[in-house]
Design a protein around this motif. Structure first.
Motif, PDB file in Angstrom:
ATOM      1  N   SER A 182       0.831  -1.209   0.000  1.00  0.00           N
ATOM      2  CA  SER A 182       0.000   0.000   0.000  1.00  0.00           C
ATOM      3  C   SER A 182       0.866   1.260   0.000  1.00  0.00           C
ATOM      4  N   GLU A 183       2.016   1.187   0.640  1.00  0.00           N
ATOM      5  CA  GLU A 183       2.896   2.356   0.699  1.00  0.00           C
ATOM      6  C   GLU A 183       3.586   2.658  -0.630  1.00  0.00           C
ATOM      7  N   ASP A 184       3.397   1.817  -1.635  1.00  0.00           N
ATOM      8  CA  ASP A 184       3.918   2.101  -2.968  1.00  0.00           C
ATOM      9  C   ASP A 184       2.947   2.974  -3.772  1.00  0.00           C
ATOM     10  N   THR A 185       1.778   3.251  -3.204  1.00  0.00           N
ATOM     11  CA  THR A 185       0.808   4.111  -3.876  1.00  0.00           C
ATOM     12  C   THR A 185       1.403   5.493  -4.083  1.00  0.00           C
ATOM     13  N   ALA A 186       1.465   5.925  -5.340  1.00  0.00           N
ATOM     14  CA  ALA A 186       2.110   7.201  -5.669  1.00  0.00           C
ATOM     15  C   ALA A 186       1.951   7.490  -7.158  1.00  0.00           C
ATOM     16  N   VAL A 187       2.270   8.721  -7.508  1.00  0.00           N
ATOM     17  CA  VAL A 187       2.489   9.063  -8.917  1.00  0.00           C
ATOM     18  C   VAL A 187       3.955   8.754  -9.216  1.00  0.00           C
ATOM     19  N   TYR A 188       4.185   8.009 -10.283  1.00  0.00           N
ATOM     20  CA  TYR A 188       5.535   7.620 -10.672  1.00  0.00           C
ATOM     21  C   TYR A 188       5.977   8.436 -11.879  1.00  0.00           C
ATOM     22  N   TYR A 189       7.137   9.067 -11.733  1.00  0.00           N
ATOM     23  CA  TYR A 189       7.692   9.911 -12.783  1.00  0.00           C
ATOM     24  C   TYR A 189       8.957   9.294 -13.360  1.00  0.00           C
ATOM     25  N   CYS A 190       9.059   9.386 -14.656  1.00  0.00           N
ATOM     26  CA  CYS A 190      10.301   9.098 -15.375  1.00  0.00           C
ATOM     27  C   CYS A 190      11.066  10.416 -15.406  1.00  0.00           C
ATOM     28  N   SER A 191      12.386  10.381 -15.145  1.00  0.00           N
ATOM     29  CA  SER A 191      13.080  11.655 -15.006  1.00  0.00           C
ATOM     30  C   SER A 191      14.550  11.551 -15.357  1.00  0.00           C
ATOM     31  N   THR A 192      15.107  12.707 -15.696  1.00  0.00           N
ATOM     32  CA  THR A 192      16.552  12.818 -15.933  1.00  0.00           C
ATOM     33  C   THR A 192      17.162  13.665 -14.823  1.00  0.00           C
ATOM     34  N   VAL A 193      16.882  13.314 -13.576  1.00  0.00           N
ATOM     35  CA  VAL A 193      17.414  14.105 -12.463  1.00  0.00           C
ATOM     36  C   VAL A 193      18.935  14.019 -12.360  1.00  0.00           C
ATOM     37  N   ILE A 194      19.519  12.979 -12.955  1.00  0.00           N
ATOM     38  CA  ILE A 194      20.975  12.858 -12.946  1.00  0.00           C
ATOM     39  C   ILE A 194      21.471  12.961 -14.379  1.00  0.00           C
ATOM     40  N   GLY A 195      22.585  13.636 -14.578  1.00  0.00           N
ATOM     41  CA  GLY A 195      23.222  13.650 -15.887  1.00  0.00           C
ATOM     42  C   GLY A 195      22.570  14.610 -16.863  1.00  0.00           C
ATOM     43  N   LYS A 196      22.655  14.274 -18.135  1.00  0.00           N
ATOM     44  CA  LYS A 196      22.155  15.169 -19.180  1.00  0.00           C
ATOM     45  C   LYS A 196      21.164  14.457 -20.080  1.00  0.00           C
ATOM     46  N   PRO A 197      20.136  15.151 -20.552  1.00  0.00           N
ATOM     47  CA  PRO A 197      19.778  16.522 -20.207  1.00  0.00           C
ATOM     48  C   PRO A 197      19.179  16.571 -18.800  1.00  0.00           C
ATOM     49  N   ARG A 198      19.612  17.534 -18.015  1.00  0.00           N
ATOM     50  CA  ARG A 198      19.310  17.529 -16.594  1.00  0.00           C
ATOM     51  C   ARG A 198      17.925  18.094 -16.275  1.00  0.00           C
ATOM     52  N   GLY A 199      17.221  17.434 -15.373  1.00  0.00           N
ATOM     53  CA  GLY A 199      16.054  18.043 -14.755  1.00  0.00           C
ATOM     54  C   GLY A 199      14.716  17.881 -15.446  1.00  0.00           C
ATOM     55  N   TYR A 200      14.571  16.945 -16.372  1.00  0.00           N
ATOM     56  CA  TYR A 200      13.290  16.755 -17.042  1.00  0.00           C
ATOM     57  C   TYR A 200      12.484  15.653 -16.362  1.00  0.00           C
ATOM     58  N   TRP A 201      11.179  15.893 -16.239  1.00  0.00           N
ATOM     59  CA  TRP A 201      10.254  14.938 -15.651  1.00  0.00           C
ATOM     60  C   TRP A 201       9.077  14.753 -16.604  1.00  0.00           C
ATOM     61  N   GLY A 202       8.516  13.544 -16.608  1.00  0.00           N
ATOM     62  CA  GLY A 202       7.286  13.325 -17.352  1.00  0.00           C
ATOM     63  C   GLY A 202       6.099  13.856 -16.565  1.00  0.00           C
ATOM     64  N   GLN A 203       4.892  13.570 -17.063  1.00  0.00           N
ATOM     65  CA  GLN A 203       3.685  14.032 -16.395  1.00  0.00           C
ATOM     66  C   GLN A 203       3.258  13.091 -15.276  1.00  0.00           C
ATOM     67  N   GLY A 204       3.861  11.895 -15.250  1.00  0.00           N
ATOM     68  CA  GLY A 204       3.594  10.941 -14.187  1.00  0.00           C
ATOM     69  C   GLY A 204       2.450   9.997 -14.512  1.00  0.00           C
ATOM     70  N   THR A 205       2.483   8.832 -13.853  1.00  0.00           N
ATOM     71  CA  THR A 205       1.411   7.853 -13.976  1.00  0.00           C
ATOM     72  C   THR A 205       1.082   7.345 -12.574  1.00  0.00           C
ATOM     73  N   LEU A 206      -0.214   7.247 -12.276  1.00  0.00           N
ATOM     74  CA  LEU A 206      -0.657   6.932 -10.915  1.00  0.00           C
ATOM     75  C   LEU A 206      -0.740   5.427 -10.691  1.00  0.00           C
ATOM     76  N   VAL A 207      -0.086   4.986  -9.632  1.00  0.00           N
ATOM     77  CA  VAL A 207      -0.178   3.600  -9.187  1.00  0.00           C
ATOM     78  C   VAL A 207      -0.889   3.580  -7.843  1.00  0.00           C
ATOM     79  N   THR A 208      -1.962   2.829  -7.764  1.00  0.00           N
ATOM     80  CA  THR A 208      -2.712   2.708  -6.510  1.00  0.00           C
ATOM     81  C   THR A 208      -2.699   1.249  -6.092  1.00  0.00           C
ATOM     82  N   VAL A 209      -2.209   1.002  -4.890  1.00  0.00           N
ATOM     83  CA  VAL A 209      -2.159  -0.359  -4.362  1.00  0.00           C
ATOM     84  C   VAL A 209      -3.184  -0.460  -3.244  1.00  0.00           C
ATOM     85  N   SER A 210      -4.234  -1.199  -3.515  1.00  0.00           N
ATOM     86  CA  SER A 210      -5.329  -1.295  -2.548  1.00  0.00           C
ATOM     87  C   SER A 210      -6.144  -2.548  -2.833  1.00  0.00           C
ATOM     88  N   SER A 211      -6.688  -3.122  -1.772  1.00  0.00           N
ATOM     89  CA  SER A 211      -7.531  -4.305  -1.938  1.00  0.00           C
ATOM     90  C   SER A 211      -8.984  -3.899  -2.200  1.00  0.00           C
TER      91      SER A 211
END
Lengths: 112, 119
Positions: free
Chosen positions: B90-119
């Protein structure tokens, strides 16, 4: 892990007034290559984080020159010379010197 | 223009698995070190893991909360990044972003995709 500590956590500012956010790291972010691996991001409501400052003081492409980053070692500051309405959101500092990459808790900037 | 577009987020039961994808464009993907970063509702970003470029070894590293459960891979022929998530909690519930936080090109993020873990 490197711990990043921001202050303040909430920052109400009048339009046109300056703003300053502090970020401290639990160890120096200076790499042996001379770069300081500290970035600043702004996350506006409902959006992805967008980079504002990279490697300590480099303004990202398209970022207004009212934004500036300074500091060295373990103490860093993001300054906005004159806050505008479009600057509201949550600001995060992030260290990329060491895995795991870690973020500060965030500073919410709002217009008074 | 750099673009990162995530997909694959869904509602999944605890213990289940999910695979996220990220389509990259606007830069030389094969040279980039790519990361996944997640953000739980109302929380700050949390780095999930990173994969180096193949020329730099193609190795992966993960944050402690996901180590042993998540796996990052890449297909440079498709300019694609993947995140395989197993034994979801359940604690993995989050918006997941693909990103270039390291290296080049630096600092780009996608719009994210929502993962919900719930019964």
């Amino acid at each position: 892990d490197i711990v990043m500590t921001q202050s303040p956590l909430s920052l109400p500012v009048n339009p046109g007034e300056p703003a300053s956010i502090s970020c401290r790291s639990s160890q120096s972010l200076l790499h042996s290559n001379g770069y300081t691996y500290l970035d600043w991001y702004l996350q506006k409501t409902g959006q992805s984080p967008q980079i504002v400052i990279s490697l300590g003081f480099n303004r990202a492409s398209g970022v207004p020159d009212r934004f500036s980053g300074s500091g060295s070692g373990t103490d860093f500051t993001l300054k906005i010379s004159r806050v505008e309405a479009e600057d509201v959101g949550v600001y995060y500092c992030m260290q990329a010197l060491q895995i795991p990459i870690t973020f500060g808790q965030g500073t919410r900037l709002e217009i008074k | 223009e750099v673009q990162l577009v995530e997909s694959g987020g869904d509602l999944v039961k605890p213990g289940g698995s999910l695979r996220l994808s990220c389509a990259a464009s606007g830069f030389i993907f094969s040279n980039a070190w790519m990361s996944w970063v997640r953000q739980a509702p109302g929380k700050g970003p949390e780095w999930v893991g990173r994969i180096k470029s193949k020329s730099d070894g193609g190795t992966t590293d993960y944050g402690a909360p996901v180590k042993g459960r998540f796996s990052i891979s890449r297909d440079d022929s498709k300019n694609a990044l993947y995140l395989q998530m197993n034994s979801l909690k359940s604690e993995d519930t989050a918006v997941y972003y693909c990103s270039t936080v390291i290296g080049k090109p630096r600092g780009y993020w996608g719009q994210g995709t929502l993962v919900t873990v719930s019964s």
